[in-house]
Motif scaffolding. Structure first.
Motif, short mmCIF file in Angstrom:
data_model
loop_
_atom_site.label_atom_id
_atom_site.label_comp_id
_atom_site.label_asym_id
_atom_site.label_seq_id
_atom_site.Cartn_x
_atom_site.Cartn_y
_atom_site.Cartn_z
N GLN A 100 0.82 -1.23 0.07
CA GLN A 100 0.00 -0.03 0.05
C GLN A 100 0.92 1.20 0.07
O GLN A 100 0.57 2.24 -0.79
N GLU A 101 1.85 1.31 0.90
CA GLU A 101 2.86 2.33 0.81
C GLU A 101 3.55 2.51 -0.57
O GLU A 101 3.55 3.66 -0.98
N ALA A 102 3.95 1.68 -1.34
CA ALA A 102 4.58 1.67 -2.49
C ALA A 102 3.58 2.42 -3.55
O ALA A 102 3.73 3.02 -4.45
N SER A 103 2.25 1.74 -3.64
CA SER A 103 0.98 2.23 -4.43
C SER A 103 0.95 3.72 -4.21
O SER A 103 0.79 4.06 -5.28
N ASP A 104 1.00 4.23 -3.07
CA ASP A 104 0.96 5.68 -2.95
C ASP A 104 2.04 6.43 -3.56
O ASP A 104 2.03 7.43 -4.11
N ALA A 105 3.29 5.85 -3.50
CA ALA A 105 4.51 6.52 -3.85
C ALA A 105 4.67 6.52 -5.45
O ALA A 105 5.37 7.29 -5.87
N TYR A 106 4.07 5.42 -5.88
CA TYR A 106 3.82 5.46 -7.46
C TYR A 106 2.83 6.11 -8.17
O TYR A 106 2.51 5.85 -9.24
N ALA A 107 1.89 6.79 -7.43
CA ALA A 107 0.72 7.68 -7.87
C ALA A 107 1.47 8.40 -8.87
O ALA A 107 2.42 8.91 -9.13
N ARG A 108 0.40 8.71 -10.21
CA ARG A 108 0.65 9.70 -11.14
C ARG A 108 -0.32 10.84 -11.08
O ARG A 108 -1.56 10.50 -10.85
N ASN A 109 0.21 12.02 -11.60
CA ASN A 109 -0.82 12.98 -11.51
C ASN A 109 -1.23 13.46 -12.89
O ASN A 109 -0.16 13.61 -13.80
N PRO B 29 -3.31 -2.77 -3.89
CA PRO B 29 -2.05 -2.44 -3.32
C PRO B 29 -0.90 -2.82 -4.10
O PRO B 29 0.06 -2.20 -3.96
N SER B 30 -0.87 -3.94 -5.12
CA SER B 30 0.25 -3.91 -6.01
C SER B 30 -0.28 -4.69 -7.25
O SER B 30 -1.39 -5.25 -7.30
N VAL B 31 0.63 -4.81 -8.26
CA VAL B 31 0.16 -5.52 -9.58
C VAL B 31 0.10 -7.16 -9.32
O VAL B 31 -0.55 -7.65 -10.00
N TRP B 32 0.40 -7.45 -8.29
CA TRP B 32 0.57 -9.00 -7.95
C TRP B 32 -0.97 -9.58 -7.01
O TRP B 32 -1.20 -10.61 -6.95
N GLU B 33 -1.56 -8.37 -6.76
CA GLU B 33 -2.76 -8.55 -5.96
C GLU B 33 -3.86 -9.42 -6.71
O GLU B 33 -4.18 -9.28 -7.77
N THR B 34 -4.60 -10.45 -5.92
CA THR B 34 -5.64 -11.21 -6.68
C THR B 34 -7.00 -10.98 -5.95
O THR B 34 -8.08 -11.27 -6.34
N ASP B 35 -6.92 -10.41 -4.56
CA ASP B 35 -8.22 -10.29 -3.91
C ASP B 35 -8.75 -8.99 -3.49
O ASP B 35 -9.77 -8.66 -3.56
#
Length: 548
Positions: A420-429, A448-454
């Motif tokens: 989740q922390e990485a998802s926030d850091a890689y946000a694009r405007n 939360p990530s590209v690997w998430e399944t659920d």
């Protein structure tokens, strides 16, 4: 509606944590002169016959109610449509499975249509042995008898030789046999109106070669092709498990336009082209096929197809356990069909793609334009995509934004908090100039990530095990004043659908219809559409049945 922790807010000033250059969007007031209008039955689902009874049930008076919820959540109803059936789409054959079935199949299909609403069925007809097509004619006759005006039909071929069904089979062999089978249908008095589609090639033949060989003169209702970017037919390998391939817009452009010449030729003829089967990895998927990366990729591929002269696309779903499935029934239902009424169905990542795509289209038709921000069509280092969505007369209505950016160091095993922390850091405007729309409503798809399944959410909601989205109080539709321009942070990874008119947004609870006698339990109702259009809008239900 309450705020959601899964939704990014709009900002005009960015903190140092989001110091990347903003994506400056250019959304022209009108599309180019030659555009492709897709109808709101653009998206469909293709089904395998071999697993049909585990999903739809075995009797017309015992339809699994979770299937009605899972199967049609993505497809809004048509409150204003007067006719029973609508133009819809097709099917394909790659590998042949011998499946015994009878007319009850069509009774089940018709019964589901009676419960759910307007549907169009397209049934595939095998061309493996045109000289002995008695069974094919029998199938067509029963389909026409039971489904009537709800039926379209199609002919097939290009993997017959490779799969050992025919010794030698090429376009030169194919064309005389197509003409023979069409004549057989005419002699039998079947399907006299133009209902045929084909050639449904995927791999060895190009559509333009088949058209040049004479298919363009046969009065087909559709031309059909099917295609996957990779396959797992001989097992998993470095290519079909490479998640990075699916996280760049440049690869989507290459994938969708592999038959550009034939698709454009069909456009000039005025004949729709349908991508009747698509998903991440053919032959059952690979270890990456159920990830959030595929949610984003399937959206990108669908919108790119609309922008590339396709008239319809169909996400493929197969038997229980196939990794790219949109949804699966309980495993116990494979041996006891009654268990299909249990609520512990599971949802695949591409189901969220379907939710997104069905809201992207407009009731009266949609023109989709790839806005190519930061030259994302050709720049392999750019991890974004953006599409402008106009109505059928060229008025700007919506925007679809995709951010593939993510922390490449993360893996499946990393914790939710770290992801989740990485998802926030890689946000694009993504930034819009003034003059596009004074007010914008938006919904975000994220994980939360590209690997998430659920833990995937659409507008703050996750699909429950009965096919409905969770509590409506969790749904979040944001509002932005964009009179003087505005910015939106899209999580990394994530996507957003922006709507310029309240007419395109449904606010409120789900569309629920009361259970009829055709459902096999006593539930008082089940979900058809989580985000149905308002009462003035229309939408279609598309269906594809794969006879293998």
């Amino acid at each position: 509606m309450k705020s959601s922790p899964f939704v990014f807010t709009f900002l005009t000033l960015l903190s140092d944590a989001f110091a990347r250059d903003p994506v400056l969007l250019s959304f022209p007031p009108s599309p180019k002169e030659t555009w492709n209008v897709v109808q709101d039955n653009f998206l469909g689902i293709s089904w395998e016959l071999s697993s049909f009874d585990t999903l739809w049930g075995r009797k017309a008076n015992a339809l699994p109610s979770p299937m009605a919820g899972m199967g049609w959540t993505v497809l809004p109803m048509i409150p204003t449509r007067r006719t029973l059936c609508l133009p819809s789409l097709m099917i394909a054959i790659t590998m042949i499975f011998h499946v015994n079935f009878g007319p009850v199949l069509f009774d089940v299909m018709k019964a589901m249509a009676a419960v759910v609403g307007t549907m169009q069925f397209i049934v595939g007809l095998s061309m493996r042995d045109p000289s002995a097509d008695e069974n094919v004619l029998l199938l067509a006759a029963d389909a026409e008898k039971h489904l009537g005006d709800c039926l379209d039909a199609m002919l097939e071929p290009d993997l017959y030789q490779g799969h050992g069904n025919r010794d030698v089979y090429n376009v030169t062999t194919y064309m005389p046999e197509v003409k023979e089978m069409v004549q057989d249908f005419q002699n039998a008095g079947l399907l006299e109106t133009p209902l045929f589609g084909g050639p449904t090639t995927c791999c060895s033949w190009d559509l333009d070669d088949v058209l040049d060989a004479g298919l363009d003169e046969m009065g087909y209702k559709y031309f059909t092709i099917q295609h996957y970017p990779n396959n797992a037919c001989t097992g998993e390998n470095d290519v079909n498990t490479n998640i990075s391939y699916y996280l760049t817009h440049t690869e989507v452009d290459t994938y969708i336009n592999w038959n550009r010449k034939g698709v454009n030729a069909a456009k000039k003829l005025g004949t729709p082209v349908l991508l009747t089967e698509y998903n991440s990895v053919s032959c059952g998927g690979s270890s990456i096929s159920n990830t959030f990366a595929m949610s984003l990729w399937a959206i990108d591929a669908g919108l790119k197809a609309a922008a590339s002269n396709y008239s319809g696309i169909y996400l493929h779903t197969r038997e229980y356990g196939v990794k790219y499935n949109l949804f699966d029934p309980p495993e116990s239902s494979l041996t006891d069909p009654v268990d299909a009424n249990l609520t512990n169905w599971s949802t695949g990542s591409t189901y969220y793609s379907a939710l997104f795509l069905v809201e992207a289209t407009n009731a009266a038709g949609t023109i989709v334009i790839d806005l190519n921000p930061n030259k994302s069509e050709t720049d392999v280092d750019e991890a974004i995509a953006a599409y402008g969505l106009y109505d059928s007369v060229g008025t700007r209505r919506k925007l679809a934004l995709i951010n593939y950016d993510h922390d490449p160091s993360l893996s499946r095993s990393d914790s939710y908090d770290l992801a989740q922390e990485a998802s926030d850091a890689y946000a694009r405007n993504f930034t819009l100039p003034a003059g596009v729309s004074s007010t914008i409503r938006y919904r975000v798809l994220r994980a939360p990530s590209v690997w998430e399944t659920d833990r995937i959410t659409w507008a703050g909601q996750t699909v429950k095990d009965n096919g409905s989205l969770n509590n409506m109080t969790d749904q979040y539709t944001g509002t932005l004043d964009c009179t003087n321009g505005c910015s939106l942070m899209i999580p990394g990874p994530g996507a957003a659908l922006l709507m310029f008119s309240d007419d395109d947004v449904y606010y409120g609870d789900s569309t629920v219809i009361r259970a009829s006698g055709n459902l096999s339990n006593s539930a008082t109702g089940f979900r058809i559409s989580s985000h149905r259009w308002n009462s003035a809008a229309t939408a279609f239900i598309a269906f594809v049945l794969l006879l293998r």
